[in-house]
Structure formats: structure tokens, C-alpha cells
Design a protein around this motif. Sequence first.
Motif, PDB file in Angstrom:
ATOM      1  N   LEU A  64     -24.537   1.459  16.552  1.00 16.63           N
ATOM      2  CA  LEU A  64     -24.132   1.543  15.159  1.00 16.63           C
ATOM      3  C   LEU A  64     -24.141   2.977  14.627  1.00 16.63           C
ATOM      4  O   LEU A  64     -23.201   3.417  13.959  1.00 16.63           O
ATOM      5  N   ALA A  65     -25.212   3.734  14.910  1.00 14.22           N
ATOM      6  CA  ALA A  65     -25.327   5.104  14.390  1.00 14.22           C
ATOM      7  C   ALA A  65     -24.207   5.990  14.905  1.00 14.22           C
ATOM      8  O   ALA A  65     -23.620   6.780  14.154  1.00 14.22           O
ATOM      9  N   ASN A  66     -23.890   5.863  16.203  1.00 21.06           N
ATOM     10  CA  ASN A  66     -22.811   6.682  16.767  1.00 21.06           C
ATOM     11  C   ASN A  66     -21.446   6.265  16.236  1.00 21.06           C
ATOM     12  O   ASN A  66     -20.573   7.102  16.020  1.00 21.06           O
ATOM     13  N   GLU A  67     -21.251   4.963  16.020  1.00 23.72           N
ATOM     14  CA  GLU A  67     -19.985   4.496  15.461  1.00 23.72           C
ATOM     15  C   GLU A  67     -19.737   5.089  14.083  1.00 23.72           C
ATOM     16  O   GLU A  67     -18.617   5.474  13.743  1.00 23.72           O
ATOM     17  N   CYS A  68     -20.789   5.156  13.290  1.00 21.63           N
ATOM     18  CA  CYS A  68     -20.639   5.611  11.907  1.00 21.63           C
ATOM     19  C   CYS A  68     -20.732   7.126  11.771  1.00 21.63           C
ATOM     20  O   CYS A  68     -19.994   7.731  10.986  1.00 21.63           O
ATOM     21  N   ALA A 139     -12.594   3.240   7.011  1.00 18.30           N
ATOM     22  CA  ALA A 139     -12.567   1.942   7.688  1.00 18.30           C
ATOM     23  C   ALA A 139     -12.238   0.883   6.644  1.00 18.30           C
ATOM     24  O   ALA A 139     -12.337   1.117   5.437  1.00 18.30           O
ATOM     25  N   LYS A 140     -11.850  -0.306   7.112  1.00 14.73           N
ATOM     26  CA  LYS A 140     -11.496  -1.389   6.202  1.00 14.73           C
ATOM     27  C   LYS A 140     -12.704  -1.801   5.368  1.00 14.73           C
ATOM     28  O   LYS A 140     -13.842  -1.735   5.815  1.00 14.73           O
ATOM     29  N   GLU A 141     -12.418  -2.247   4.158  1.00 13.62           N
ATOM     30  CA  GLU A 141     -13.473  -2.763   3.298  1.00 13.62           C
ATOM     31  C   GLU A 141     -14.131  -3.972   3.956  1.00 13.62           C
ATOM     32  O   GLU A 141     -13.465  -4.828   4.513  1.00 13.62           O
ATOM     33  N   GLU A 142     -15.455  -4.000   3.906  1.00  6.80           N
ATOM     34  CA  GLU A 142     -16.272  -5.060   4.481  1.00  6.80           C
ATOM     35  C   GLU A 142     -16.257  -5.058   6.007  1.00  6.80           C
ATOM     36  O   GLU A 142     -16.747  -6.008   6.631  1.00  6.80           O
ATOM     37  N   SER A 143     -15.708  -4.010   6.630  1.00  5.91           N
ATOM     38  CA  SER A 143     -15.818  -3.901   8.085  1.00  5.91           C
ATOM     39  C   SER A 143     -17.245  -3.529   8.447  1.00  5.91           C
ATOM     40  O   SER A 143     -18.073  -3.208   7.581  1.00  5.91           O
ATOM     41  N   ARG A 144     -17.546  -3.580   9.738  1.00  7.89           N
ATOM     42  CA  ARG A 144     -18.900  -3.280  10.218  1.00  7.89           C
ATOM     43  C   ARG A 144     -19.345  -1.889   9.771  1.00  7.89           C
ATOM     44  O   ARG A 144     -20.457  -1.701   9.276  1.00  7.89           O
ATOM     45  N   VAL A 147     -19.848  -1.644   5.763  1.00  9.73           N
ATOM     46  CA  VAL A 147     -21.085  -2.293   5.312  1.00  9.73           C
ATOM     47  C   VAL A 147     -22.301  -1.501   5.773  1.00  9.73           C
ATOM     48  O   VAL A 147     -23.268  -1.308   5.012  1.00  9.73           O
ATOM     49  N   ALA A 148     -22.276  -1.006   7.022  1.00 10.10           N
ATOM     50  CA  ALA A 148     -23.428  -0.280   7.565  1.00 10.10           C
ATOM     51  C   ALA A 148     -23.712   0.996   6.789  1.00 10.10           C
ATOM     52  O   ALA A 148     -24.873   1.327   6.507  1.00 10.10           O
ATOM     53  N   ILE A 149     -22.672   1.730   6.425  1.00  9.95           N
ATOM     54  CA  ILE A 149     -22.870   2.992   5.699  1.00  9.95           C
ATOM     55  C   ILE A 149     -23.415   2.728   4.305  1.00  9.95           C
ATOM     56  O   ILE A 149     -24.333   3.413   3.834  1.00  9.95           O
ATOM     57  N   ARG A 150     -22.881   1.716   3.621  1.00  7.10           N
ATOM     58  CA  ARG A 150     -23.412   1.383   2.294  1.00  7.10           C
ATOM     59  C   ARG A 150     -24.870   0.923   2.385  1.00  7.10           C
ATOM     60  O   ARG A 150     -25.697   1.293   1.550  1.00  7.10           O
ATOM     61  N   LEU A 151     -25.176   0.125   3.410  1.00  9.00           N
ATOM     62  CA  LEU A 151     -26.551  -0.337   3.599  1.00  9.00           C
ATOM     63  C   LEU A 151     -27.487   0.838   3.851  1.00  9.00           C
ATOM     64  O   LEU A 151     -28.584   0.916   3.266  1.00  9.00           O
ATOM     65  N   ALA A 152     -27.072   1.775   4.703  1.00 10.29           N
ATOM     66  CA  ALA A 152     -27.913   2.930   5.025  1.00 10.29           C
ATOM     67  C   ALA A 152     -28.171   3.772   3.780  1.00 10.29           C
ATOM     68  O   ALA A 152     -29.296   4.246   3.560  1.00 10.29           O
ATOM     69  N   LYS A 187     -27.258  -8.820   5.717  1.00 11.44           N
ATOM     70  CA  LYS A 187     -26.754 -10.122   6.169  1.00 11.44           C
ATOM     71  C   LYS A 187     -25.271 -10.015   6.515  1.00 11.44           C
ATOM     72  O   LYS A 187     -24.806 -10.541   7.530  1.00 11.44           O
ATOM     73  N   ARG A 188     -24.506  -9.292   5.671  1.00  9.08           N
ATOM     74  CA  ARG A 188     -23.086  -9.100   5.959  1.00  9.08           C
ATOM     75  C   ARG A 188     -22.884  -8.299   7.241  1.00  9.08           C
ATOM     76  O   ARG A 188     -21.935  -8.549   7.990  1.00  9.08           O
TER      77      ARG A 188
END
Length: 703
Positions: A64-68, A139-144, A147-152, A187-188
Motif C-alpha cells: 500500500l505505501a509504495n502504491e501511494c 486515482a478514481k474516487e473511492e479507489s484503493r 481511500v488509503a491516502i485520505r485515511l492516512a 472499512k472502505r
Amino acid sequence: MQYTYTLTLKSDAEPGTGTGGDIINQHVPRNRNGKPTIPATHLKGLIREELLKIETLFPDLKSLANECCGKADENGENDWTTESCFHISDAVADENVETSFISRTSIDSELGKAKETSLRTTERIAVGSVFKGIVTVNAKEESRQDVAIRLAMLSIGTVGGNRTRGGGKCIIEFCNQQNLMPGDLFKRLLESKKEGQLQNKNVDFSQTETVSQTETVSQTETVTLRLIFEADSPVCCPEHPVPGNVIKSGFTIPASAVQGLILNRLNLLNENAATKLFNDENFRAYPLLPCAVSQQEKKENYPVPLQVSLTHKVAKLISDGETLEPGKTVVDEAIPPYKWNEVDGANPLKATGGVLLQTENDHDIELWKAGSMPHILSAHGVLNSIKKNEYDEEILERNLFQLDSIAPIVWSGIVRLPKFAAELFRKSLDNETESAVKSTAVSFGKKRSTHGNGKIIVLEMDGNENSLPWNGQPLEGKIILIVQSPILLPDKPSDPSANKEFKTFVENAWKIKPEKCMGTVIGIQFGWNRHGKGILTGKGKRVRACRCVMPGSVIIFNTNIDDLADKIKSGLGGGRNQGFGAVAVHPGKATKMYMPVYNPPSQSLKSDKTEKEMITKALNIWKTYQNKLPSASQLSAVRNELLLNGKDNALKYLEHQKKRTDQIWEIWEPCFGDIESFVKNNEPKLAAKGLKLLIDLKISEKN
């Protein structure tokens, strides 16, 4: 997707720049308008840190970290196949904020005293301060990734230094968005389908793709666009590889970067169209050059820039009896007169690199010297790799490096491309398009997740033909061309003289003999790309170094050239698809210097000037007396009286020192008047802080 966020401090924060002086070790970072900021590089590091925490708890999210955030290979080089999928801006103070200074020493646990040279003074931002910034997720809204960046970001609880001591506690919230709790986003994230970043290739652009697989290049209708880049963050585009830990930016955004921007956006929408554009001989980009310091409402009024980084070299032409004559060199009237014959010929050459700015009336041309372009110097601590120490323990090896970037300004350039590509490029900038790349937000240069971000604007060139690079009037009866992007040369030199080699090269390429080439500098051009195009070397997909004529070199013809515009459109030499070969007609000599007018701060910052004055007074006492000051314990006694019993009792304690032993009074006597005045004329809390600074300095001096 683009989100505006606020960051509110719940305790004092110390987001030091990493730079300082002998007295203040770290200052609060500030933008060009003097507003305190939380650096984007720091925020990105915290985002990566939060994503790594998630990875440790959930193995299914290991990448996840490398993807973002992107990743680096084992040698610390960027892996260009996996770059950051978001850009975050500096968080800038939203309103007036207060700053103050704090001094600390480190205590030796065994000896019970301050460690030598451990005294440090840092600037801090007061609790309650609010900062605002923007994060753009590609990236698309609500994509992995989205969501991950907003969560972080929502999971970040502290910023700045001394976070383990309670400093920098904060809350981050998104504006104009439903503020979901981190648990909802988590959760998302677990439910989201893994998607490749920036992929949205099913968009229907059939109506704009006008070139078929079999259509030839000559049948393609071409258009010329002017690109305006309004930068929101510093831009760092290094011109040369620099050893050490300082990365210095040039003042141009290379033509190859402009081509890369367009190709990348088209590739995300339609791979076939991007491939056609890459191979189309009509695709020609010019570098983006500085054209203004601040943004303006009417974009068409930005002046048209032309690079003259080496053209206007003011050489001390006194060898062999030469003088500065028309035609021998190109010198603007804006350059002050110079007494050539009174200067020793051994002195180094002078140069006035920069850009010529051509305004609407085409008669008023200004020279903007590179030396007057605003720069921003920032320091960053980065993680290089995980290594083992002498005890076979894994440690994180970090490195401090500095970026010397161009401050956020406005850039402008020209691009010529087929009509189908122009329409697709405009589509990618259309906010109404249902696409993952819909946005005018773009990034250039190094560290694009935190630097080089801004808004791109496309203008039609119809009706403004005089501003095109292939149009212009003869200068002093000659056609003068200026190299705008590197000209690709053979690997082996054909002549020891750079001017003669370039002159022969132009004659062979265009079948026209120039009168002369002057100011020619031949250098080595480095580069890289992530698409595998060109001759590549190494794991980082770096483009092989090439010999080039560098921008700013001059070509002079003494005859008119009928097909000059066509030759300039085609470029000079090879490497068009890598940004090489762009030249332009000299627009005329500059009559004056461009003097940047900077916008004043939109808000006056409220900082504790009284406290700063107090620190200055305390430091002046230290500089005046140093080893003649009383001991740290004696100064502490005054400070304790001040804090516990008030100013009057502190002054009584000082007066009592006159009645003590001669030995004690002998210590106090030299500085007594200044210490007494310091206590008397400052608020007790401020005076106590100043005394604390003197105490720390005494401890540091003793150890």
C-alpha cells in the motif's frame, strides 16, 4: 480527485526547516509571503508512516505505501515504474499565528550535567494555529489509493519535531467533504478493489481521435498552443547532476518534461493516440520559461519568454584589440555600459543569463536575469535504506539534503502537435470529463509529490502569430536564432572549436551556411524516462548522456531564408521526441531590465516581537560579558525569585548581592546594571525566559 484540508495544532509545534544559524538552530518554515507553513515533504513522510503501520497489521495490504507514495530501489534510486499517485501542498497558515523561541540542553545521565554543544534554540508555532492545504489524488474516487491516502491523513496525530515530548499534536480535517471517521475509511479500504493507479482507459474519445492507424503524418492537421503553468509550489528542474547533497534547479522546465506531460495524459486516456503522437514528426515542444512572478486574471497578457541563458554573454573583449561592435555579439541595451579596455583580460567572463520577455505591443522587451528570479532553499531528511550496524541490528539510514528550487511563479511555453492530440489534451484538462486524470493540476521536476505542482492553462495562438518562435524581424539586418532546448550532436567532436563545429552542423542539417555561430557551449545532457524510450542505461532507466549544444547558443544568418519557419518547426538535428532541437528567432534587444514586483503578504503575521526583542537583549548581555557573568546557579536564583515571588522581590535579591562578600560582589559588579535593567524593564515571564537562555549558555560554556 482534489481535497482541501485543514490542520489545527493542539499543542505547540516545531516544524523546523533544518537550517539555522549560530543562535537560532531551526526556524519555522515560511512561504514567500512570510506565512508559516508545515512542509509538504514532512506531511508526505507522515502519510507513508501511517500507511506502513497499516501494512504491518494487515499483510494483504503490504504494497500500500509504495502504491501511494512511490518507492526506491536498493540503491536509493527512484523506481520510475512506481511513483507517487498524489501531490500534497505545503499546509499554510490560514490566519495570523504566533511564534516563539525555546531553548533546550541535553543532560548527561551519568555526570548529571549538560552535554557539550547540546544547547539548541528552535522557533515554534503556538497551539491553536490553523493551516490549510490541498492534496490531489491521481486515482478514481473511492479507489484503493484514494481511500488509503485520505485515511492516512486523518490518522496523522502529530507534526514537526519533538513529537515524542508532546509537541505538534494536531487534527486534520477535509473541507467541503463528509468528514468520515478513520474507522469508516479503513472499512472502505479493506473492501475496495485493488486498482492500478491512474487507470481509466475505457473512456470513449472516439469522436476526438481523428487519426486512423493508416493515416500518414503529412495528412495530420497541426495546431499551435501556448501553455501557461501557474505554479503553486517550488519547482526544481536540475540542469546538471550535482555531487553532494545540494540539488540546484535551473530556471527552465525542459521541453522533454512538457512532452512527457502531454504524452502521459494521452496515454492514460488512449494508448493508441499517445503512441501516434510520440511518433508524429509534427510534435514539437519548447521549454516552459518564467514569464511573471504572480498570477493575473487575464492569462493572454502574460509576456512571451525566450531563453537567453548564454546568448547575452558580456565578454571582456579586449584581447587582440577587439572591441564590442554590432554583429560581434548580442548585447541588450538594458545592460549597463562597461569599460572594456580598463579591465584586466585575465578577469573571468561575465554573463547575464535569463529570459527576454516580449509584451503585447511586441516593442517593449525586458531582460529578466536569472539572478533576480526568486529561489527557495529547503532541507529534507530522507530515508535511504535499511542497513545493519556493527551489532548486526537493522537500522534506518537517513540523509539530509537540500533543494534549491525556483519559488512559485508563472511559466510559459509553446507546443505544436496534431489536432487530434490537442483535442485529447484539452479533454484531460476538462473537469467535466469522467476520467481519473480530469484536472488542470500538473507537476514538473523533482519530488513531484511535494514540489512542482500547479495549474496548466491552454491558450490558442490564433491571431498572435508574431509571438511564435518561428516568426520575427531581422535584427541589425541579420536573421539571429537562439537555441531553446539542447541540440543533439554526434558523440565525437568534428572540430576543436565549439563555434565552428556548431556552424558546420547547422550547414549540414539545414543545407544553409550560417555567417557565424557564437556563444556556443557544448555540454553533456543527462535525463531519464519511465516509458523505456531512447537509449537507456542502468536500473533507473536513465537516458544515456549525449553531447549537445546547450540552450542560449546563437546562430547568425546574413541572408533571408524563405522556408525558415518550416525549418524551425521541424527543429535542428535529431531527438525531437526527447525534447531536443528547438530554436527560435531573436525577438529584438531588451531595452530595460524586468524588475519583479512581489505580492505583499495578504495578512500581517502576529508574532511575539517583544519576546524576540527580549532574546536579542539577552544575547547582547551574553556577548558583552560571557565568562564575566555570574554562575548558572546564581542566575537561577534570580530567575526563581522572579517566577515565584515577582519582579520586586527579584530586584531586592539583586540589590542584596551588593551586601554580600567582596568575592561575590566582584562577580556581579561588571554586569549588575544590565541584569537589573533587564529584570526591571521586561515582563516577569519574558525576563525569566531571557535568564533561562543565559543559564543555558553558561552551562554550555562550562561543559
